[in-house]
Design a protein around this motif. Structure first.
Motif, short mmCIF file in Angstrom:
data_model
loop_
_atom_site.label_atom_id
_atom_site.label_comp_id
_atom_site.label_asym_id
_atom_site.label_seq_id
_atom_site.Cartn_x
_atom_site.Cartn_y
_atom_site.Cartn_z
N ALA A 192 -0.48 6.33 15.53
CA ALA A 192 -0.44 5.68 14.23
C ALA A 192 -0.91 4.23 14.33
O ALA A 192 -1.73 3.77 13.52
N ARG A 193 -0.39 3.51 15.32
CA ARG A 193 -0.77 2.11 15.47
C ARG A 193 -2.27 1.97 15.77
O ARG A 193 -2.96 1.14 15.19
N ALA A 194 -2.78 2.79 16.68
CA ALA A 194 -4.20 2.72 17.02
C ALA A 194 -5.07 3.19 15.86
O ALA A 194 -6.16 2.65 15.62
N GLY A 195 -4.62 4.21 15.14
CA GLY A 195 -5.39 4.69 14.00
C GLY A 195 -5.61 3.61 12.97
O GLY A 195 -6.72 3.48 12.41
N LEU A 196 -4.58 2.80 12.71
CA LEU A 196 -4.72 1.69 11.78
C LEU A 196 -5.55 0.57 12.38
O LEU A 196 -6.51 0.09 11.78
N ALA A 197 -5.22 0.15 13.61
CA ALA A 197 -5.85 -1.02 14.22
C ALA A 197 -7.33 -0.80 14.49
O ALA A 197 -8.13 -1.74 14.38
N ALA A 244 3.51 -4.46 -1.66
CA ALA A 244 2.24 -4.34 -2.37
C ALA A 244 2.41 -3.31 -3.48
O ALA A 244 2.93 -2.21 -3.24
N ILE A 245 1.98 -3.67 -4.69
CA ILE A 245 2.12 -2.79 -5.85
C ILE A 245 0.72 -2.51 -6.39
O ILE A 245 -0.04 -3.44 -6.68
N ALA A 246 0.37 -1.24 -6.50
CA ALA A 246 -0.97 -0.88 -6.97
C ALA A 246 -0.98 0.58 -7.40
O ALA A 246 -0.02 1.32 -7.18
N GLN A 247 -2.08 0.98 -8.02
CA GLN A 247 -2.23 2.38 -8.42
C GLN A 247 -2.44 3.28 -7.20
O GLN A 247 -2.12 4.47 -7.23
N ASP A 248 -2.99 2.73 -6.13
CA ASP A 248 -3.19 3.45 -4.88
C ASP A 248 -3.10 2.44 -3.75
O ASP A 248 -3.15 1.23 -3.98
N VAL A 249 -2.96 2.93 -2.50
CA VAL A 249 -2.88 2.01 -1.36
C VAL A 249 -4.17 1.22 -1.27
O VAL A 249 -5.25 1.81 -1.09
N PRO A 250 -4.12 -0.11 -1.39
CA PRO A 250 -5.37 -0.90 -1.39
C PRO A 250 -6.07 -0.86 -0.04
O PRO A 250 -5.45 -1.11 1.00
N LYS A 251 -7.37 -0.57 -0.04
CA LYS A 251 -8.13 -0.58 1.20
C LYS A 251 -8.15 -1.98 1.81
O LYS A 251 -8.15 -2.14 3.03
N GLU A 252 -8.17 -2.99 0.94
CA GLU A 252 -8.19 -4.37 1.43
C GLU A 252 -6.92 -4.69 2.20
O GLU A 252 -6.94 -5.49 3.15
N LEU A 253 -5.80 -4.09 1.80
CA LEU A 253 -4.55 -4.32 2.51
C LEU A 253 -4.62 -3.77 3.92
O LEU A 253 -4.21 -4.43 4.89
N LYS A 254 -5.17 -2.56 4.07
CA LYS A 254 -5.27 -1.98 5.41
C LYS A 254 -6.20 -2.82 6.29
O LYS A 254 -5.95 -3.00 7.48
N ALA A 255 -7.27 -3.34 5.70
CA ALA A 255 -8.16 -4.22 6.47
C ALA A 255 -7.42 -5.47 6.91
O ALA A 255 -7.57 -5.93 8.06
N PHE A 256 -6.61 -6.04 6.04
CA PHE A 256 -5.81 -7.22 6.38
C PHE A 256 -4.85 -6.91 7.53
O PHE A 256 -4.72 -7.70 8.48
N LEU A 257 -4.20 -5.75 7.49
CA LEU A 257 -3.25 -5.39 8.53
C LEU A 257 -3.95 -5.12 9.86
O LEU A 257 -3.39 -5.39 10.92
N ARG A 258 -5.16 -4.59 9.81
CA ARG A 258 -5.92 -4.40 11.05
C ARG A 258 -6.22 -5.72 11.73
O ARG A 258 -6.21 -5.84 12.95
N GLU A 259 -6.46 -6.74 10.94
CA GLU A 259 -6.83 -8.05 11.47
C GLU A 259 -5.62 -8.92 11.79
O GLU A 259 -5.79 -10.02 12.32
N THR A 260 -4.42 -8.44 11.48
CA THR A 260 -3.23 -9.30 11.56
C THR A 260 -2.19 -8.67 12.47
O THR A 260 -1.36 -7.87 12.02
N PRO A 261 -2.22 -8.98 13.76
CA PRO A 261 -1.21 -8.41 14.67
C PRO A 261 0.12 -9.11 14.50
O PRO A 261 0.40 -10.13 15.12
N CYS A 262 0.94 -8.59 13.63
CA CYS A 262 2.21 -9.26 13.32
C CYS A 262 3.29 -8.22 13.12
O CYS A 262 3.50 -7.72 12.02
N ALA A 263 3.99 -7.89 14.21
CA ALA A 263 4.99 -6.82 14.14
C ALA A 263 6.17 -7.20 13.26
O ALA A 263 6.85 -6.32 12.73
N GLU A 264 6.45 -8.51 13.13
CA GLU A 264 7.61 -8.90 12.35
C GLU A 264 7.33 -8.90 10.84
O GLU A 264 8.20 -9.26 10.05
N LEU A 265 6.11 -8.52 10.46
CA LEU A 265 5.79 -8.31 9.04
C LEU A 265 6.04 -6.85 8.71
O LEU A 265 5.42 -5.96 9.29
#
Length: 679
Positions: free
Chosen positions: A408-413, A587-608
């Motif tokens: 899961a972690r690698a799939g996202l990252a 995050a609140i939206a009609q669907d999971v925002p693609k931009e959010l996943k891109a942000f999380l890929r670029e942001t190694p922050c486990a405490e978030l």
């Protein structure tokens, strides 16, 4: 000839099913029989891919004379440590108490009351025969002395270290870093002398500590170790994946068995390093490790098998080593020379006359020559046909939980759908094949048979994997399943008065001892992973019950880690998520925002921690995390609510604005603000 193990499902037990030793599987009836026949019990513990277990089996347990001696004096019992980690833990503690160290194969002599009076590891045939004969003589001639020894050792084991709650603090975390620094091998990476174990959670801890504090030495220790482990023979440069440990300081000569848990944890460590550095080498390490797991450890009906043997044709490492003349035959002269030079294959060899492929002599190891991947595939195909590795094909819930987390972690990252698809399949397998109708977990599945009540590690590791999968997919079903498992953790294993989780359930088979384990060894302890699960659930759901349980558990862990926090690095990971300012994002939206996943890929922050509310997930999230119930869903676009330590910023509607807000949170963390986070 066959014995009672021939009807078992464990590959390890089946390997001994035709021994002349009259083995029995572990069970209460064995000890009833021992009392009835007035015999002690000869307990042998190992696992299917263990090299020295094979050696002892061939030397002794297949020998008629040894079998006659054991059968005459004892009731012999075989245990697969991977199926019954609870039994293994009890008697490994006895071995360590008697000898100062332990290992497998584990040999223990027990009274009919399950009390150990002798314990050791591998024994050559003559020493084993001497032990059996001497123990038989003492049982007949000095029974009182044997029983006194068993009573004394049992009393020692039952003196569980007095629970001492501690104060979780940054000072404790910093002492762990300092202790690791003092044992760091500045030349070859890793910690302490050979043999060297990867211990990936040490490296993840150091990387996260470096990011939180700016500690450059912590980062350097982690990255140098990751580099050298990958360059050495610990990594299988032909087929991918890592062996269990290195027998030398350079990470060149491994103990060749490959285990699922090592490769899952190392994939997590290299994913962490890639997110911190964006270095292609680390991405390649992740991909070649997880591709190995998918290719060679995938079970026929789902889930992942335990591992592969060190031996083939009875020879350790035969499968992995190569000679120059073989390469010339497989690749031809020119390509064979290119492969040989790149991977250090020499006429003299580096292991028993042949060579373990490695990059230790290659200066520019980041820059792989063009076409080398295709040459590797040809050598891999040749190697598959040359000899065969035994595979332990049972599926363990706990180890699959770690694989689930890594995928899961690698799939996202790495933005790799294949890994996320595999993570979904693994979660489905665990839910359908290793979960009983009453919701209780089972520990092992093989050939359609699920068995053994789930232990602490099964619940904790599976819940951890589900939380990672929720953080990669934002499917609330996984969060709901993690909550159910955490409820099972508290109900079945938790000491609600003092903190700490017991290794097996309160209503399970009660063994000689029920001691809480906190030390993070080759795998993190169930107690450390359970603490992380509770901590993250408290922030994801806002529910006070998880916060209170996490607070008690972290205080217990701080007490357990007081003397040697470096030995509790996974627990230190959780303390860091608690002691440095954590952040929660909704995050609140009609669907999971693609931009959010891109942000999380670029942001190694486990405490978030991140929750995503959509029309499809709103109902389930309202039950799991009631605080998001009244968050309105915009008709288009997204809205992001970022909070830290109980204070929320104004919502923003773009990831660009979110990045600015998050950067402020990160600066607060490095500046040490909000230090008094309520643990």
């Amino acid at each position: 000839m066959s014995n009672r193990l021939s009807m078992e499902h464990s590959p390890y037990l089946l390997q001994h099913g035709s021994n002349p030793v009259d083995w029995r599987p572990w069970g209460p009836e064995v000890f009833e029989e021992a009392k009835r026949f007035d015999k002690p019990v000869f307990l042998s513990v190992g696992y299917s891919t263990c090299h020295w277990c094979h050696v002892m089996a061939h030397e002794s347990f297949e020998d008629e004379a040894v079998a006659r001696a054991i059968n005459a004096a004892f009731l012999p019992v075989k245990v697969d440590r991977e199926e019954r980690p609870d039994v293994d833990a009890v008697y490994m503690a006895a071995c360590v108490a008697m000898n100062g160290s332990g290992g497998w194969p584990l040999t223990v002599l027990l009274t009919p009351e399950q009390k150990p009076f002798w314990a050791g590891t591998y024994l050559p045939k003559e020493r084993l025969l001497h032990l059996v004969n001497e123990a038989d003589r003492l049982w007949r001639e000095d029974r009182a002395g044997v029983l006194r020894a068993g009573e004394a050792l049992t009393a020692h084991l039952r003196q569980e270290a007095r629970d001492q709650s501690g104060a979780p603090s940054r000072e404790l975390v910093q002492r762990a870093v300092g202790q690791l620094a003092r044992s760091f091998d500045k030349r070859w990476g890793g910690f302490g002398p050979a043999p060297k174990f990867p211990t990936p959670h040490n490296l993840i801890f150091l990387l996260r500590h470096a990011r939180l504090t700016g500690d450059g030495h912590a980062r350097e220790m982690a990255l140098e170790t990751l580099d050298t482990m990958y360059r050495g023979g610990l990594f299988d440069h032909v087929g991918g994946g890592f062996s269990r440990y290195s027998t030398d300081e350079r990470w060149l000569v491994p103990h060749f068995e490959k285990m699922l848990y090592d490769n899952a944890l190392l994939a997590l460590a290299y994913t962490e390093a890639f997110q911190h550095t964006r270095r292609p080498l680390y991405e390649q390490a992740v991909r070649r490790t997880l591709d190995y797991v998918l290719r060679e450890l995938s079970g026929p009906q789902g889930g992942f098998c335990c591992g592969q043997d060190a031996d083939s044709d009875g020879v350790e490492g035969k499968y992995y080593t190569l000679a120059p003349d073989e390469l010339a035959q497989v690749l031809g002269g020119e390509d064979g020379d290119r492969f040989r030079r790149w991977y250090g294959i020499t006429p003299s060899g580096n292991f028993e006359g042949k060579s373990i492929p490695n990059l230790l002599g290659t200066a520019d190891f980041d820059r792989e020559p063009e076409g080398m991947a295709a040459l590797r595939e040809r050598v891999y195909t040749y190697r598959l046909g040359r000899t065969v590795l035994h595979r332990d094909d049972k599926v363990l819930t706990a180890w699959n939980g770690l694989a689930l987390a890594a995928l899961a972690r690698a799939g996202l990252a790495l933005d790799e759908p294949r890994y996320l698809d595999a993570a979904h399949r693994t979660a489905q397998f665990l839910a359908s094949r290793l979960t009983a109708p009453d919701g209780r977990l089972l520990a092992r599945w093989r050939d359609g048979d699920a068995a053994h009540p789930g232990k602490l590690d099964d619940y904790a590791f599976y819940a951890y994997g589900l939380l990672e999968l929720y953080g990669a997919s934002f499917d609330p079903v996984y969060l709901a399943c993690a909550v159910e498992l955490a409820e099972g953790l508290l109900e079945l294993f938790f000491d609600r008065e003092r903190g700490g989780f017991y290794p097996y359930a309160s209503d399970g088979e009660q063994l000689l001892t029920r001691t809480k384990e906190a030390y993070d060894g080759a795998m993190p302890s169930g107690n450390s992973v359970a603490a992380l699960v509770l901590s993250r659930l408290s922030r994801l759901t806002g529910e006070g019950r998880w916060r209170e349980a996490a607070k008690l558990q972290l205080s217990w862990l701080a007490g357990a880690a007081r003397d040697y926090p470096a030995g509790h690095s996974f627990a230190m990971l959780t303390l860091e998520e608690e002691l440095w300012p954590a952040a929660e994002l909704v995050a609140i939206a009609q669907d999971v925002p693609k931009e959010l996943k891109a942000f999380l890929r670029e942001t190694p922050c486990a405490e978030l921690t991140v929750l995503v509310k959509t029309p499809d997930s709103a109902g389930m999230l309202a039950a799991l995390a009631p605080f998001v119930k009244d968050y309105p869903i915009p008709e288009r676009g997204a809205r992001y609510y970022l909070c830290q330590n109980g204070t929320c910023a104004q919502p923003v509607e773009t990831v660009t604005e979110l990045k600015l807000l998050f950067a402020k949170c990160g600066q607060m963390s490095k500046n040490g603000q909000n230090e008094n986070h309520p643990v």
